[in-house]
Scaffold this motif. Structure first.
Motif, PDB file in Angstrom:
ATOM      1  N   LYS A  50       0.828  -1.209   0.000  1.00  0.00           N
ATOM      2  CA  LYS A  50       0.000   0.000   0.000  1.00  0.00           C
ATOM      3  C   LYS A  50       0.863   1.260   0.000  1.00  0.00           C
ATOM      4  CE  LYS A  50      -2.032  -1.070   3.855  1.00  0.00           C
ATOM      5  NZ  LYS A  50      -1.270  -2.294   4.146  1.00  0.00           N
ATOM      6  N   SER A  51       1.837   1.285   0.892  1.00  0.00           N
ATOM      7  CA  SER A  51       2.707   2.467   0.944  1.00  0.00           C
ATOM      8  C   SER A  51       3.474   2.618  -0.358  1.00  0.00           C
ATOM      9  CB  SER A  51       3.707   2.328   2.097  1.00  0.00           C
ATOM     10  OG  SER A  51       3.035   2.324   3.321  1.00  0.00           O
ATOM     11  N   THR A  52       3.874   1.485  -0.929  1.00  0.00           N
ATOM     12  CA  THR A  52       4.608   1.544  -2.189  1.00  0.00           C
ATOM     13  C   THR A  52       3.741   2.141  -3.289  1.00  0.00           C
ATOM     14  OG1 THR A  52       5.777  -0.421  -1.471  1.00  0.00           O
ATOM     15  CG2 THR A  52       5.974   0.174  -3.788  1.00  0.00           C
ATOM     16  N   LYS A  55       3.678   5.852  -2.768  1.00  0.00           N
ATOM     17  CA  LYS A  55       4.954   6.466  -3.167  1.00  0.00           C
ATOM     18  C   LYS A  55       5.101   6.486  -4.677  1.00  0.00           C
ATOM     19  CE  LYS A  55       7.636   5.160   0.866  1.00  0.00           C
ATOM     20  NZ  LYS A  55       8.771   4.355   1.317  1.00  0.00           N
ATOM     21  N   PRO A  88       3.979  10.948   4.675  1.00  0.00           N
ATOM     22  CA  PRO A  88       4.511   9.594   4.824  1.00  0.00           C
ATOM     23  C   PRO A  88       3.943   8.895   6.056  1.00  0.00           C
ATOM     24  CG  PRO A  88       6.297  11.194   4.600  1.00  0.00           C
ATOM     25  CD  PRO A  88       5.035  11.958   4.794  1.00  0.00           C
ATOM     26  N   GLN A  89       3.999   7.576   6.028  1.00  0.00           N
ATOM     27  CA  GLN A  89       3.492   6.785   7.153  1.00  0.00           C
ATOM     28  C   GLN A  89       4.159   7.209   8.461  1.00  0.00           C
ATOM     29  OE1 GLN A  89       3.469   2.644   6.212  1.00  0.00           O
ATOM     30  NE2 GLN A  89       2.690   2.017   8.209  1.00  0.00           N
ATOM     31  N   ASP A 171      -0.623   8.456   4.209  1.00  0.00           N
ATOM     32  CA  ASP A 171      -0.342   7.054   4.534  1.00  0.00           C
ATOM     33  C   ASP A 171      -0.641   6.799   6.010  1.00  0.00           C
ATOM     34  OD1 ASP A 171       0.539   4.485   4.531  1.00  0.00           O
ATOM     35  OD2 ASP A 171       2.425   4.906   3.502  1.00  0.00           O
ATOM     36  N   GLU A 172      -1.754   6.146   6.277  1.00  0.00           N
ATOM     37  CA  GLU A 172      -2.145   5.764   7.645  1.00  0.00           C
ATOM     38  C   GLU A 172      -2.075   6.914   8.629  1.00  0.00           C
ATOM     39  OE1 GLU A 172      -0.573   2.181   9.236  1.00  0.00           O
ATOM     40  OE2 GLU A 172      -0.494   1.233   7.271  1.00  0.00           O
TER      41      GLU A 172
END
Ligand code: ATP
Ligand code: MG
Lengths: 239, 291
Positions: A50-52, A55, A88-89, A171-172
């Motif tokens: 998910k984070s990828t 990004k 960012p997370q 992100d989250e």
């Protein structure tokens, strides 16, 4: 501000493969379009990519294959300065600098030139406004390292709101927040999206919460060898 | 990327230790010399080195001392030498850092392109490959004796040395603030000024102070080739075999290093409070609490 929006679609992905290694791609996304003003939530198990994906949309990780268009710019060319806000997370705040300095970095992207040594008046004004909006006035000059986790998340949100972007990738950013702060943060972001017709993409582990906030929810599904995206229409429950 | 070979750090450390023991055994032909060495040291210490000759703090006979009463110490060789060394060290640290900071931003791989980064790294390594002493000899030959040669030599060396420390500190910082800025579209100069420098300020400051201390210590070395500072006097008395004065100068340098170190702790405490230092307050030392 909404004059800066180019076209109807904020993000469009066609046949995109994401990952860090061509031999082991993380996920294939046949098609994903996010309209301006739309709030999209992405859920899925940990480590699935998910984070990828976020990004990759942010232009920080090149896609392994496929076409990406963000705010009218076809990758590898980037959207205009300041159009894209990314949280960012793990926030990416400058620990030894003040809340104001951190938030100003966001508004700089929109309201200052790339070689301006001093921030413009407008940039400072927007930084102040979003600090107040996030309820951090009394912490304005405090260094980040002295803030609690939840306060730091609010700073990161303020940084992105001060930027007045057309697209926010978060992100989250709702995890680790107490109920009241969470509502405060959600409200600010949802309101911003409505006012400026900004698209929001957020990663949210809690499917219940994702359904409440988002217009649309996509689940990045399990199956590490060949993961896929399944879109699930949800009821339109807005806060 | 996954590395195939895994190295156990503890085993590696043990390996390094035994390798050096082996190499040392090969390099030394006569261990007996060590035992006579100790006896020599004892004689040398008792007969020539101790006690230190503190007359270095007395005013010189020539030129005549014009300082007001009570300030005659400012005419002493210790004062003159040390203040010149401090001046040289301070100027060359500031000049060196002014040059090395932009270079290290260009050398850091998380900010710069691989091409520029390796060119700057090679430049910094070449400045560093000659010790400050050799640079001092070089500049003394070029422009003659005196503090200017010392300043130039130290500045050049500072650029090479501090530049390396700085780009390593910059590369060690978290990539997340840079990623957020990158996505927002911030440019390289903005990122350097607004993110990299504040985020690594703590490291940059302590390195600069360390470099200043290093330059003070080396002031005693480069003075030997006539590049100014306290080293001039150390060399002078070494030449005359007046070791009790030499040791007095060296103790002075040592004390100066201690002072700079405590200043460093003090200055850095403004920039970080993550590990609070349990410094005893003077009051609590002098006025014991009554239980
Ligand atoms: N910079 C990187 N280089 C190589 N592999 C990476 C990198 N970052 C993440 N990965 C790998 O990619 C995979 C997906 O990571 P990602 O962070 O996108 O997961 P995620 O879905 O966001 O998980 P979580 O919900 O725990 O945050 C993981 O297996 C991770 O090890
Ligand atoms: Mg993640």
């Amino acid at each position: 501000m909404s004059t800066k929006v180019t076209g109807d679609i904020a993000v469009s992905l066609e046949g995109v493969t994401i990952g860090y290694d061509k031999k082991a791609p993380l996920a294939k996304i046949p098609s994903l379009r996010i309209k301006n003003g739309e709030i999209l939530a992405i859920a899925g198990p940990s480590g699935i990519g998910k984070s990828t994906l976020l990004k990759t949309i942010a232009g920080l990780v090149p896609p392994l294959a496929g076409k990406i268009e963000v705010c009218g710019a076809r990758a590898p060319s980037k959207p205009y300065r300041g159009q894209l806000g990314y949280i960012p997370q793990r926030l990416g705040l400058i620990r030894h600098a003040s809340v104001f300095h951190n938030v100003l970095i966001g508004s700089r992207a929109r309201f200052c030139g790339p070689i301006d040594l001093f921030a413009s008046k407008e940039a400072k004004e927007w930084a102040k406004r979003s600090i107040i909006q996030m309820g951090l006035e009394d912490k304005t000059w405090e260094p980040i390292r002295r803030l609690s986790g939840g306060q730091q998340r609010r700073v990161a949100t303020a940084r992105t709101l001060a930027q007045r972007p057309n697209l926010i990738l978060a992100d989250e950013f709702l995890s680790e927040l107490d109920e009241e702060t969470m509502l405060n943060v959600i409200q600010a972001v949802v309101e911003y999206s409505r006012e400026e017709a900004a698209a929001i993409v957020l990663i949210e582990h809690d499917i219940g919460r994702a359904r409440r906030i988002a217009d649309r929810l996509v689940v990045m599904d399990d199956g590490r060898l060949n993961p896929f995206l399944s879109e699930t229409k949800t009821m339109e429950v807005r806060m | 990327m996954t590395r195939k070979i895994r190295i156990n750090p503890a085993l590696f450390a043990v390996f390094c230790f035994f390798t050096s023991v082996y190499l040392a055994l090969g390099a030394v032909d006569d261990w007996g010399r060590l035992s006579t060495g100790f006896a020599n040291l004892k004689t040398f210490f008792v007969e020539s080195l101790w006690p230190p000759d503190w007359s270095i703090f007395e005013p010189r006979l020539y030129p005549e001392c014009n300082a007001p009463l009570g300030f005659s110490i400012t005419c002493s060789t210790a004062w003159i030498g040390m203040s010149e060394t401090l001046k040289i060290a301070f100027i060359s640290t500031v000049f060196g850092m002014t040059i090395s900071l932009p270079l290290s931003l260009l050398a850091a791989r998380n900010l710069s392109t691989p091409g520029i980064s390796s060119v700057i790294r090679i430049l910094l390594a070449s400045l560093r490959s000659l010790p400050a002493l050799i640079w001092a000899i070089f500049f003394v030959i070029l422009i003659g004796f005196g503090p200017i040669s010392g300043i130039l030599a130290m500045t050049v060396y500072t650029v090479g040395y501090l530049g390396k420390l700085q780009y390593e500190a910059i590369e060690g910082m978290s990539s997340l603030p840079l990623e957020a800025a990158e996505a927002a579209g911030l440019g390289a100069i903005e990122k350097a000024i607004n993110i990299v420098i504040p985020e690594s300020a703590n490291d940059l400051i302590s390195q600069a102070i360390f470099m200043f201390e290093y330059n003070v210590r080396h002031g005693s070395v480069i003075g030997i080739v006539g590049a100014g500072g306290i080293g001039y006097y150390i060399d002078l008395y070494l030449g005359f075999l007046v070791y009790d004065k030499v040791i007095a100068y060296l103790i002075l340098v040592f004390l100066m290093v201690l002072i700079i170190d405590s200043i460093s702790v003090f200055i850095r405490s403004f920039f970080t409070d993550e590990r609070p230092l349990n410094r005893p307050k003077w009051k609590s030392v002098l006025v014991p609490k009554r239980g």
